[in-house]
Design a protein around this motif. Structure first.
Motif, PDB file in Angstrom:
ATOM      1  N   TRP A 132      24.824  12.563   3.316  1.00 25.40           N
ATOM      2  CA  TRP A 132      23.528  13.001   2.778  1.00 25.40           C
ATOM      3  C   TRP A 132      23.766  13.819   1.509  1.00 25.40           C
ATOM      4  O   TRP A 132      23.693  15.046   1.503  1.00 25.40           O
ATOM      5  CB  TRP A 132      22.778  13.843   3.827  1.00 25.40           C
ATOM      6  CG  TRP A 132      21.291  13.872   3.627  1.00 25.40           C
ATOM      7  CD1 TRP A 132      20.520  14.944   3.322  1.00 25.40           C
ATOM      8  CD2 TRP A 132      20.396  12.751   3.732  1.00 25.40           C
ATOM      9  NE1 TRP A 132      19.204  14.586   3.228  1.00 25.40           N
ATOM     10  CE2 TRP A 132      19.094  13.243   3.478  1.00 25.40           C
ATOM     11  CE3 TRP A 132      20.562  11.396   4.004  1.00 25.40           C
ATOM     12  CZ2 TRP A 132      17.972  12.409   3.493  1.00 25.40           C
ATOM     13  CZ3 TRP A 132      19.449  10.580   4.020  1.00 25.40           C
ATOM     14  CH2 TRP A 132      18.176  11.088   3.767  1.00 25.40           C
ATOM     15  N   LEU A 262      12.908   5.273  10.184  1.00 23.98           N
ATOM     16  CA  LEU A 262      12.492   6.461   9.448  1.00 23.98           C
ATOM     17  C   LEU A 262      11.074   6.795   9.877  1.00 23.98           C
ATOM     18  O   LEU A 262      10.173   5.947   9.788  1.00 23.98           O
ATOM     19  CB  LEU A 262      12.539   6.193   7.938  1.00 23.98           C
ATOM     20  CG  LEU A 262      11.900   7.235   7.007  1.00 23.98           C
ATOM     21  CD1 LEU A 262      12.601   8.579   7.135  1.00 23.98           C
ATOM     22  CD2 LEU A 262      11.941   6.747   5.558  1.00 23.98           C
ATOM     23  N   ARG A 281       9.394   7.208   2.062  1.00 21.48           N
ATOM     24  CA  ARG A 281      10.582   6.626   1.453  1.00 21.48           C
ATOM     25  C   ARG A 281      11.301   7.557   0.489  1.00 21.48           C
ATOM     26  O   ARG A 281      12.526   7.520   0.382  1.00 21.48           O
ATOM     27  CB  ARG A 281      10.211   5.327   0.728  1.00 21.48           C
ATOM     28  CG  ARG A 281       9.937   4.165   1.657  1.00 21.48           C
ATOM     29  CD  ARG A 281      11.221   3.531   2.162  1.00 21.48           C
ATOM     30  NE  ARG A 281      11.935   2.848   1.111  1.00 21.48           N
ATOM     31  CZ  ARG A 281      11.591   1.668   0.631  1.00 21.48           C
ATOM     32  NH1 ARG A 281      10.537   1.041   1.118  1.00 21.48           N
ATOM     33  NH2 ARG A 281      12.281   1.107  -0.311  1.00 21.48           N
ATOM     34  N   HIS A 282      10.550   8.407  -0.207  1.00 21.17           N
ATOM     35  CA  HIS A 282      11.188   9.271  -1.213  1.00 21.17           C
ATOM     36  C   HIS A 282      11.518  10.655  -0.688  1.00 21.17           C
ATOM     37  O   HIS A 282      12.219  11.411  -1.351  1.00 21.17           O
ATOM     38  CB  HIS A 282      10.302   9.370  -2.450  1.00 21.17           C
ATOM     39  CG  HIS A 282      10.242   8.092  -3.229  1.00 21.17           C
ATOM     40  ND1 HIS A 282       9.591   7.989  -4.445  1.00 21.17           N
ATOM     41  CD2 HIS A 282      10.755   6.861  -2.982  1.00 21.17           C
ATOM     42  CE1 HIS A 282       9.700   6.740  -4.895  1.00 21.17           C
ATOM     43  NE2 HIS A 282      10.400   6.050  -4.024  1.00 21.17           N
ATOM     44  N   LEU A 283      11.020  10.997   0.505  1.00 18.12           N
ATOM     45  CA  LEU A 283      11.309  12.308   1.099  1.00 18.12           C
ATOM     46  C   LEU A 283      11.103  13.433   0.090  1.00 18.12           C
ATOM     47  O   LEU A 283      11.970  14.290  -0.107  1.00 18.12           O
ATOM     48  CB  LEU A 283      12.744  12.360   1.641  1.00 18.12           C
ATOM     49  CG  LEU A 283      13.143  11.310   2.673  1.00 18.12           C
ATOM     50  CD1 LEU A 283      14.516  11.613   3.214  1.00 18.12           C
ATOM     51  CD2 LEU A 283      12.133  11.212   3.794  1.00 18.12           C
ATOM     52  N   ALA A 287      15.320  11.761  -1.410  1.00 16.36           N
ATOM     53  CA  ALA A 287      15.970  10.651  -0.711  1.00 16.36           C
ATOM     54  C   ALA A 287      17.127  10.093  -1.542  1.00 16.36           C
ATOM     55  O   ALA A 287      17.032   9.978  -2.770  1.00 16.36           O
ATOM     56  CB  ALA A 287      14.958   9.542  -0.436  1.00 16.36           C
ATOM     57  N   LEU A 291      18.280   4.772   0.243  1.00 16.01           N
ATOM     58  CA  LEU A 291      17.087   4.797   1.083  1.00 16.01           C
ATOM     59  C   LEU A 291      15.867   4.306   0.298  1.00 16.01           C
ATOM     60  O   LEU A 291      15.037   3.547   0.813  1.00 16.01           O
ATOM     61  CB  LEU A 291      16.844   6.209   1.607  1.00 16.01           C
ATOM     62  CG  LEU A 291      15.647   6.384   2.537  1.00 16.01           C
ATOM     63  CD1 LEU A 291      15.795   5.508   3.782  1.00 16.01           C
ATOM     64  CD2 LEU A 291      15.478   7.848   2.940  1.00 16.01           C
ATOM     65  N   ARG A 292      15.767   4.704  -0.949  1.00 20.23           N
ATOM     66  CA  ARG A 292      14.639   4.278  -1.786  1.00 20.23           C
ATOM     67  C   ARG A 292      14.616   2.758  -1.974  1.00 20.23           C
ATOM     68  O   ARG A 292      13.562   2.151  -2.097  1.00 20.23           O
ATOM     69  CB  ARG A 292      14.726   4.946  -3.157  1.00 20.23           C
ATOM     70  CG  ARG A 292      14.626   6.466  -3.128  1.00 20.23           C
ATOM     71  CD  ARG A 292      14.931   7.015  -4.517  1.00 20.23           C
ATOM     72  NE  ARG A 292      15.097   8.457  -4.512  1.00 20.23           N
ATOM     73  CZ  ARG A 292      14.242   9.308  -5.068  1.00 20.23           C
ATOM     74  NH1 ARG A 292      13.159   8.844  -5.660  1.00 20.23           N
ATOM     75  NH2 ARG A 292      14.457  10.609  -5.033  1.00 20.23           N
TER      76      ARG A 292
END
Length: 350
Positions: A132, A262, A281-283, A287, A291-292
């Motif tokens: 991460w 997610l 998706r973008h947190l 992100a 993930l994007r």
């Protein structure tokens, strides 16, 4: 037992194991347990990701903490017994919370220092870099929290109830009636039956049954959404990943090579946003690129019942023989064993 989510099924199983004659009422019992593609009408349990955030609970005392801790003590026993019905049902351990800022990191450090014996430890940015890279304040790893697959759990409980000869009624309950010192349960099919004790685990349908009795326990819907993602870049075999990674309240759960769930409880009300991708998706622009760019292969939503002006969950004996065990909000799966134990103690005293 009225309601057949995780709480209802788990409580019915727990009571049956202790020698009680149990009947379960819920129209969902005639529906198969699955998620396919996109769905907006899943029950709270089926829509859930089954995240178990027990030991990372911030509070250090009170009913909520006791219920979480007791549930986490019971989960290994429950899984061991239910694997006889669903061998693939497992307790997937390791939950990692990423610190959002310096203040959150300080709270995590304090909690980790207090609960070393419960499997909590701080993780540095360097340790997080591989899995991460957007983390900048470290994180909190809980070795004994994690996840249970809520679909396998429901299947296992249904099969366990059948073995215990519990009566499963795939019919809605429309009215409760006091019947001397017992309760008459009126069903949508026009039939009725009398029981010594009624346990309500009916989430947002609770008030419709309680209001005619002069009781009121209002709850408000809060929508949770989840995405099933196929990665095109990034992690492949999820080496060094925990069972659950939590960032800003969003849960990321590896399920297979290049596959990920997610989800989060993100919206008040009962209508899903048109585009759940924009929510998750973008947190909030934190992100990772992989993930994007992931492809969405499924998404679904479900409602959680949050009590109004009362702490979740609602665990009360409202009248002699009328027990409320509902309104667990985001923690229905997590608190199932502890709730079942509480209900059994209440039934014993009724």
């Amino acid at each position: 037992m009225i309601g057949a989510g995780a709480i209802g099924l788990g409580t019915a199983w727990h009571l049956a194991q202790r020698g009680h004659d149990v009947s379960v009422y819920d129209p969902r019992l005639k529906a198969p347990v699955h998620r396919r593609g996109s769905a907006n009408d899943l029950s709270g349990t089926s829509a859930s990701l089954g995240v178990l955030m027990g030991h990372v609970f911030r509070r250090r005392s009170g009913r909520g903490w006791r219920l979480r801790r007791r549930s986490m003590e019971l989960w290994p026993q429950w899984i061991g017994a239910l694997q006889a019905h669903q061998p693939e049902l497992k307790l997937h351990l390791d939950l990692l919370q990423v610190a959002e800022d310096e203040r959150a990191a300080e709270r995590m450090e304090s909690l980790a220092a207090e609960r070393v014996d419960l499997g909590l430890q701080m993780i540095t940015n360097a340790d997080l870099a591989e899995i991460w890279p957007t983390a900048s304040h470290g994180g909190l790893l809980s070795r004994h929290d994690g996840r249970v697959d809520p679909l396998l759990l429901q299947l296992a409980l249904r099969e366990a109830l059948a073995e215990e000869s519990v009566e499963l009624n795939a019919t809605a309950v429309v009215r409760l009636e006091r019947n001397d010192n017992r309760w008459r349960v009126h069903r949508a099919d026009g039939d009725s039956s009398v029981h010594n004790v009624v346990v309500l685990s009916t989430a947002l349908n609770t008030d419709a049954l309680l209001e005619p009795l002069g009781q009121a326990r209002p709850m408000t819907p809060v929508l949770g959404q989840a995405l099933s993602l196929q990665l095109t870049t990034g992690p492949t075999a999820w080496s060094n990943w925990p069972s659950v990674l939590v960032d800003q309240g969003f849960n990321l759960i590896p399920t297979a090579p290049k596959r990920l769930l997610l989800g989060a409880t993100v919206e008040p009300g009962d209508r899903a946003s048109r585009d759940p991708l924009t929510l998750m998706r973008h947190l909030n622009e934190r992100a990772p690129d992989w993930l994007r760019s992931a492809a969405v292969v499924g998404h679904w939503s479900g409602l959680r019942a949050r009590p109004v002006d009362r702490p979740a969950p609602l665990l009360e004996e409202l009248e002699p023989g009328l027990i409320l065990a509902s309104g667990h909000y985001r923690n229905g799966v997590l608190l199932t064993p502890g709730t079942a134990e509480w209900v059994a103690a209440s039934v014993q005293q009724a």
